[in-house]
Motif scaffolding. Structure first.
Motif, mmCIF file in Angstrom:
data_model
loop_
_atom_site.group_PDB
_atom_site.id
_atom_site.type_symbol
_atom_site.label_atom_id
_atom_site.label_comp_id
_atom_site.label_asym_id
_atom_site.label_seq_id
_atom_site.Cartn_x
_atom_site.Cartn_y
_atom_site.Cartn_z
ATOM 1 N N MET A 31 0.780 -1.228 0.000
ATOM 2 C CA MET A 31 0.000 0.000 0.000
ATOM 3 C C MET A 31 0.821 1.293 0.000
ATOM 4 O O MET A 31 0.309 2.344 -0.334
ATOM 5 N N ASP A 32 2.079 1.213 0.398
ATOM 6 C CA ASP A 32 2.912 2.422 0.424
ATOM 7 C C ASP A 32 3.480 2.769 -0.945
ATOM 8 O O ASP A 32 4.276 3.712 -1.072
ATOM 9 N N ASN A 33 3.099 2.010 -1.960
ATOM 10 C CA ASN A 33 3.591 2.253 -3.308
ATOM 11 C C ASN A 33 2.445 2.362 -4.307
ATOM 12 O O ASN A 33 1.310 1.942 -4.034
ATOM 13 N N LEU A 34 2.765 2.925 -5.442
ATOM 14 C CA LEU A 34 1.865 2.920 -6.587
ATOM 15 C C LEU A 34 2.242 1.738 -7.467
ATOM 16 O O LEU A 34 3.266 1.092 -7.236
ATOM 17 N N ILE A 35 1.447 1.465 -8.487
ATOM 18 C CA ILE A 35 1.732 0.310 -9.336
ATOM 19 C C ILE A 35 1.467 0.647 -10.801
ATOM 20 O O ILE A 35 0.488 1.339 -11.125
ATOM 21 N N SER A 36 2.343 0.181 -11.686
ATOM 22 C CA SER A 36 2.173 0.429 -13.113
ATOM 23 C C SER A 36 1.194 -0.582 -13.704
ATOM 24 O O SER A 36 0.803 -1.555 -13.051
ATOM 25 N N ILE A 37 0.814 -0.380 -14.954
ATOM 26 C CA ILE A 37 -0.121 -1.298 -15.606
ATOM 27 C C ILE A 37 0.512 -2.667 -15.856
ATOM 28 O O ILE A 37 -0.193 -3.641 -16.115
ATOM 29 N N THR A 38 1.831 -2.739 -15.759
ATOM 30 C CA THR A 38 2.520 -4.020 -15.912
ATOM 31 C C THR A 38 2.864 -4.650 -14.565
ATOM 32 O O THR A 38 3.550 -5.663 -14.516
ATOM 33 N N GLY A 39 2.415 -4.024 -13.469
ATOM 34 C CA GLY A 39 2.644 -4.582 -12.150
ATOM 35 C C GLY A 39 3.941 -4.146 -11.485
ATOM 36 O O GLY A 39 4.311 -4.674 -10.445
ATOM 37 N N LYS A 40 4.606 -3.147 -12.070
ATOM 38 C CA LYS A 40 5.867 -2.654 -11.495
ATOM 39 C C LYS A 40 5.581 -1.638 -10.388
ATOM 40 O O LYS A 40 4.747 -0.753 -10.537
ATOM 41 N N SER A 41 6.298 -1.773 -9.263
ATOM 42 C CA SER A 41 6.108 -0.867 -8.139
ATOM 43 C C SER A 41 6.682 0.516 -8.447
ATOM 44 O O SER A 41 7.768 0.634 -9.017
ATOM 45 N N ASP A 77 7.380 4.379 -6.647
ATOM 46 C CA ASP A 77 7.434 5.155 -5.413
ATOM 47 C C ASP A 77 6.580 6.417 -5.543
ATOM 48 O O ASP A 77 6.503 7.021 -6.623
ATOM 49 N N PHE A 78 5.952 6.833 -4.451
ATOM 50 C CA PHE A 78 5.124 8.037 -4.472
ATOM 51 C C PHE A 78 5.929 9.280 -4.859
ATOM 52 O O PHE A 78 5.387 10.216 -5.438
ATOM 53 N N ASN A 79 7.210 9.313 -4.538
ATOM 54 C CA ASN A 79 8.042 10.464 -4.882
ATOM 55 C C ASN A 79 8.266 10.589 -6.381
ATOM 56 O O ASN A 79 8.588 11.668 -6.878
ATOM 57 N N THR A 80 8.130 9.487 -7.098
ATOM 58 C CA THR A 80 8.310 9.518 -8.558
ATOM 59 C C THR A 80 7.010 9.117 -9.243
ATOM 60 O O THR A 80 7.003 8.336 -10.203
ATOM 61 N N SER A 81 5.914 9.647 -8.753
ATOM 62 C CA SER A 81 4.592 9.296 -9.283
ATOM 63 C C SER A 81 4.426 9.685 -10.751
ATOM 64 O O SER A 81 3.519 9.185 -11.430
ATOM 65 N N TYR A 82 5.300 10.562 -11.266
ATOM 66 C CA TYR A 82 5.228 10.939 -12.685
ATOM 67 C C TYR A 82 5.411 9.724 -13.583
ATOM 68 O O TYR A 82 4.958 9.712 -14.731
ATOM 69 N N ASN A 83 6.075 8.680 -13.051
ATOM 70 C CA ASN A 83 6.244 7.452 -13.835
ATOM 71 C C ASN A 83 4.932 6.692 -13.994
ATOM 72 O O ASN A 83 4.809 5.828 -14.863
ATOM 73 N N LEU A 84 3.969 7.008 -13.157
ATOM 74 C CA LEU A 84 2.622 6.460 -13.318
ATOM 75 C C LEU A 84 1.890 7.227 -14.410
ATOM 76 O O LEU A 84 1.244 6.636 -15.279
ATOM 77 N N CYS A 85 2.031 8.553 -14.380
ATOM 78 C CA CYS A 85 1.341 9.412 -15.348
ATOM 79 C C CYS A 85 1.851 9.202 -16.770
ATOM 80 O O CYS A 85 1.080 9.270 -17.734
ATOM 81 N N ASN A 86 3.175 8.958 -16.898
ATOM 82 C CA ASN A 86 3.752 8.897 -18.241
ATOM 83 C C ASN A 86 3.361 7.656 -19.032
ATOM 84 O O ASN A 86 3.681 7.530 -20.211
ATOM 85 N N GLN A 87 2.650 6.736 -18.385
ATOM 86 C CA GLN A 87 2.178 5.555 -19.110
ATOM 87 C C GLN A 87 1.135 5.938 -20.154
ATOM 88 O O GLN A 87 1.072 5.340 -21.229
ATOM 89 N N CYS A 88 0.312 6.933 -19.840
ATOM 90 C CA CYS A 88 -0.731 7.399 -20.764
ATOM 91 C C CYS A 88 -0.388 8.745 -21.394
ATOM 92 O O CYS A 88 -0.674 8.988 -22.559
ATOM 93 N N HIS A 89 0.247 9.605 -20.603
ATOM 94 C CA HIS A 89 0.524 10.968 -21.063
ATOM 95 C C HIS A 89 1.978 11.083 -21.524
ATOM 96 O O HIS A 89 2.763 11.839 -20.952
ATOM 97 N N THR A 90 2.320 10.330 -22.553
ATOM 98 C CA THR A 90 3.719 10.249 -23.004
ATOM 99 C C THR A 90 4.226 11.559 -23.591
ATOM 100 O O THR A 90 5.366 11.944 -23.353
ATOM 101 N N LYS A 91 3.394 12.241 -24.377
ATOM 102 C CA LYS A 91 3.821 13.504 -24.998
ATOM 103 C C LYS A 91 4.115 14.552 -23.926
ATOM 104 O O LYS A 91 5.141 15.231 -23.971
ATOM 105 N N GLN A 92 3.188 14.682 -22.963
ATOM 106 C CA GLN A 92 3.387 15.655 -21.891
ATOM 107 C C GLN A 92 4.625 15.309 -21.057
ATOM 108 O O GLN A 92 5.340 16.205 -20.601
#
Length: 209
Positions: A129-139, A141-156
């Protein structure tokens, strides 16, 4: 006599030619070309002392490297009031299901994407629960949550890495410090609502009437 004239003419031509290319009518401090000016005035250039540190202030930052870009971003986890999640979620999410009508996060309204393709567990790791998760199941960190956003918002994301998207703290002064996605967008409701400018333009109102 003719030879004497030829010799004198030749000598005068040489002196005249040399005078044209050796004399300078420029005043002191002027240059023959832009390149000469740049070369002369940059010889003892020591650089500038502008820094973004004064603008960063008391914002706690961490350094990240994405591709060819290394810069600072605000540290996130210490700013989340309900973090760490495991303070309440002592078991994995699938073992904490309840028939209680009242939801734990009753004040959060998810309005991010179609509810058929996105829910809380699309981004939050139900097992850790202390982590976020990618669509491929990769953990993630909340400090680098932009890696969650960039899965869909690649151009931005590519624009953000280069500094063209998002707010930069202290402008272009070094060291570079940039806000992340969640510093400007609510991750549960990222869309910005339409609004009037901060300064109401009365002249435009008159023109529209």
């Amino acid at each position: 006599m003719k030879n004497t004239y030829n010799i004198i003419y030749s000598l005068l031509s040489i002196f005249l030619f040399a005078g044209i290319f050796s004399s300078c009518k420029h005043e002191e401090g002027e240059y023959h070309s832009v390149n000469d000016k740049i070369e002369a005035e940059s010889k003892n250039y020591q650089g500038i002392s502008i820094s973004s540190e004064a603008h960063i202030g008391d914002i706690k930052t961490i350094e990240i490297t994405e591709g060819e870009h290394t810069f600072l971003i605000p540290e996130r986890k210490s700013k989340i009031k309900s973090y760490a999640c495991t303070e309440c979620h002592t078991k994995p999410l699938d073992k904490m299901q309840s028939k209680d009508i009242k939801k734990a996060h009753w004040n959060i309204n998810l309005n991010h994407a179609n509810e058929n393709i996105m829910n809380c567990t699309t981004c939050h790791d139900g097992k850790h629960m202390d982590n976020l998760i990618s669509i491929t199941g990769k953990s993630i960190d909340f400090n680098t949550s932009y890696n969650l956003c960039n899965q869909c918002h690649t151009k931005q994301f590519e624009d953000w890495k280069g500094g063209a998207h998002g707010k930069r703290i202290g402008g272009w002064a070094p060291p570079r410090a940039s806000m992340t996605c969640v510093n400007c967008h609510n991750p549960h409701k990222p869309h910005f609502e339409s609004r009037w400018p901060a300064r109401y333009n009365t002249q435009k109102l008159i023109e529209r009437e």
